[in-house]
Scaffold this active site. Structure first.
Site, mmCIF file in Angstrom:
data_model
loop_
_atom_site.group_PDB
_atom_site.id
_atom_site.type_symbol
_atom_site.label_atom_id
_atom_site.label_comp_id
_atom_site.label_asym_id
_atom_site.label_seq_id
_atom_site.Cartn_x
_atom_site.Cartn_y
_atom_site.Cartn_z
ATOM 1 N NE ARG A 1 1.770 -1.547 -0.773
ATOM 2 C CZ ARG A 1 1.420 -0.266 -0.764
ATOM 3 N NH1 ARG A 1 0.696 0.246 -1.757
ATOM 4 N NH2 ARG A 1 1.824 0.536 0.200
ATOM 5 C CG ASP A 2 4.250 2.216 -2.224
ATOM 6 O OD1 ASP A 2 3.588 2.476 -3.240
ATOM 7 O OD2 ASP A 2 4.508 3.045 -1.348
ATOM 8 C CG HIS B 1 5.092 4.906 3.156
ATOM 9 N ND1 HIS B 1 5.198 3.572 2.834
ATOM 10 C CD2 HIS B 1 4.991 5.562 1.970
ATOM 11 C CE1 HIS B 1 5.158 3.429 1.523
ATOM 12 N NE2 HIS B 1 5.033 4.629 0.971
ATOM 13 C CB CYS C 1 -0.186 6.718 -4.183
ATOM 14 S SG CYS C 1 -1.958 6.447 -3.944
ATOM 15 C CG HIS D 1 5.715 8.893 -1.736
ATOM 16 N ND1 HIS D 1 4.763 8.717 -2.709
ATOM 17 C CD2 HIS D 1 5.666 7.780 -0.975
ATOM 18 C CE1 HIS D 1 4.147 7.549 -2.543
ATOM 19 N NE2 HIS D 1 4.672 6.975 -1.481
#
Length: 317
Positions: free
Chosen positions: A16-17, A207, A240, A209
Site C-alpha cells: 500500500r504505502d 510508522h 506520502c 519514514h
C-alpha cells in the site's frame, strides 16, 4: 520500568504505502509481490487502500486485490481508508480490518482528506461500527504525529488528545506516523509514554519514514520503549503523496537486520525479504532506497543477489 520486548510484530506496508506513489502495475505482478512477501514469514500485511482512484491510481484495483487474498490464509490483511465511503467499499469487498487515517494537524488533514482534524475524528465512530459489524477491527493511524509540512511541529498533547478521542469513539488500536521523517528517538519515547498514560490498554504501533536518516534509530527507540508493532516497507519503497518531501519509508530488511542483530526476534527471513525487494525493484523500474538492499545482508552478500538478478531481479552497479 519498560522492558525491551523479546520479539516484535512487523507489518509489511509495501503493497500500500510502497506502491501508492508508483505508476500502476498489473494485478498479477502485485500478486507475485505479495507471494514473495508472504514467503518472508511476515504475519501482517497492509495490502491496499480504498481511496479515490483519481487521487491514487496505483491502488485503483483494491477490490481485485482483496478478492485474491484467500490464497494466503495465514496472513492478517488490513486496508487503509480515508473516510466512510472507502470503509463501505472495503467491507463490501470483504475486507473488515480497517486503518483509518487522522491527521494530527489541520493543514495536512485539509491537503490529505479535505476536512479538518476534528471532522476526521468525528468519523471514527461510523467507521468503527462498519468494521466491527463485519467482524473486523479499526486501527486509527495518526498521521503527522510529530511534525507537519504545513503547520510545523505538532504539539505532543494534541496528538495524545486525538488518540484518546479516537479510542473513545471505537478505535481498537493506534499507530503513530512520522509522515515527513523528522522525529528523533527522544521525541518518540516521549509520545509513547504520554499515549500509554492516556490509553494504557490500547495496542500502539509506529510508522516511520527515513527521510532524514533517523527512521531506523526511531524504530529501536520505540521497541526499547516497549512498542511491538512496527510498520516497514520492502526496499524502503514509498512515501506520502500529500506531504511535500515525505519520501523514504523505513525498509523492512533494515528493520529485520537491526532487531535480529540486537537479539530481538522478528520471525522474518532476511534473505527472503531481499528476494522480495529485487522483485519489487523490477516491477517499479527504478532503484530502491534501502541501504541494506544495495549492500546485501550478512548471509546474502551482494554477489549472490546479483547472480540471482539473471533470473529476473534487476542487476545493480
Amino acid at each position: 520500568m519498560t522492558t525491551t520486548p523479546a520479539s516484535i510484530d512487523l507489518r509489511e506496508v509495501g503493497m500500500r504505502d510502497g506502491l501508492q506513489l508508483e505508476a500502476p502495475i498489473p494485478l498479477e505482478t502485485k500478486l507475485e509481490i505479495l507471494d514473495a512477501i508472504a514467503a518472508t514469514g511476515v504475519r501482517r500485511v497492509e495490502v491496499t487502500s480504498f481511496v479515490s482512484p483519481a487521487a491514487v491510481p496505483a491502488l485503483a484495483d483494491a477490490e481485485q486485490v482483496v478478492a485474491e487474498l484467500q490464497r494466503w490464509p495465514d496472513l492478517h490483511f488490513s486496508a487503509l481508508v480515508a473516510g466512510r465511503g472507502g470503509a463501505r467499499r472495503a467491507v463490501a469487498a470483504g475486507m473488515p480490518h480497517l486503518e483509518y487515517v487522522i491527521s494530527a494537524s489541520d493543514g495536512h488533514s485539509l491537503a490529505n482528506a479535505r476536512r479538518t482534524t476534528d471532522e476526521a475524528v468525528d468519523g471514527v465512530a461510523d467507521i468503527a461500527a462498519l468494521a466491527h459489524d463485519a467482524g473486523g477491527r479499526l486501527e486509527a493511524i495518526i498521521a503527522v504525529a510529530w511534525d507537519c509540512p504545513f503547520d510545523g511541529r505538532t504539539p505532543l498533547r494534541r496528538t495524545v488528545d486525538i488518540a484518546r478521542r479516537a479510542v473513545e469513539l471505537g478505535a481498537d488500536q493506534l499507530c503513530f506516523g512520522d509522515t515527513i521523517g523528522t522525529t528523533v528517538p527522544g521525541r518518540v519515547t516521549d509520545l509513547v509514554a504520554a499515549v500509554r498514560d492516556a490509553v494504557p490498554e490500547v495496542p500502539i504501533g509506529v510508522h516511520f519514514h527515513n527521510t532524514r536518516g533517523s527512521g531506523i534509530a526511531c524504530v529501536l527507540a520505540a521497541v526499547q520503549a516497549g512498542v511491538v508493532q512496527i510498520d516497514a516497507s520492502v526496499g524502503g519503497l514509498g512515501g506520502c503523496p500529500f506531504a511535500p518531501g515525505a519520501s523514504g519509508n523505513i525498509a523492512t530488511e533494515e528493520v529485520v537486520y537491526l532487531l535480529e542483530e540486537s537479539g530481538i526476534a522478528t520471525g522474518i527471513d532476511l534473505s527472503r525479504v531481499l528476494d522480495a525487494a529485487a522483485l519489487v525493484e523490477r516491477a517499479v523500474g527504478h532503484e530502491l532506497p534501502s541501504n541494506l538492499y544495495r549492500a546485501g545482508g550478512p548471509n546474502q552478500p551482494r554477489g549472490r543477489r546479483d547472480a540471482s538478478a539473471q533470473n529476473g531481479a534487476t542487476t545493480r552497479s
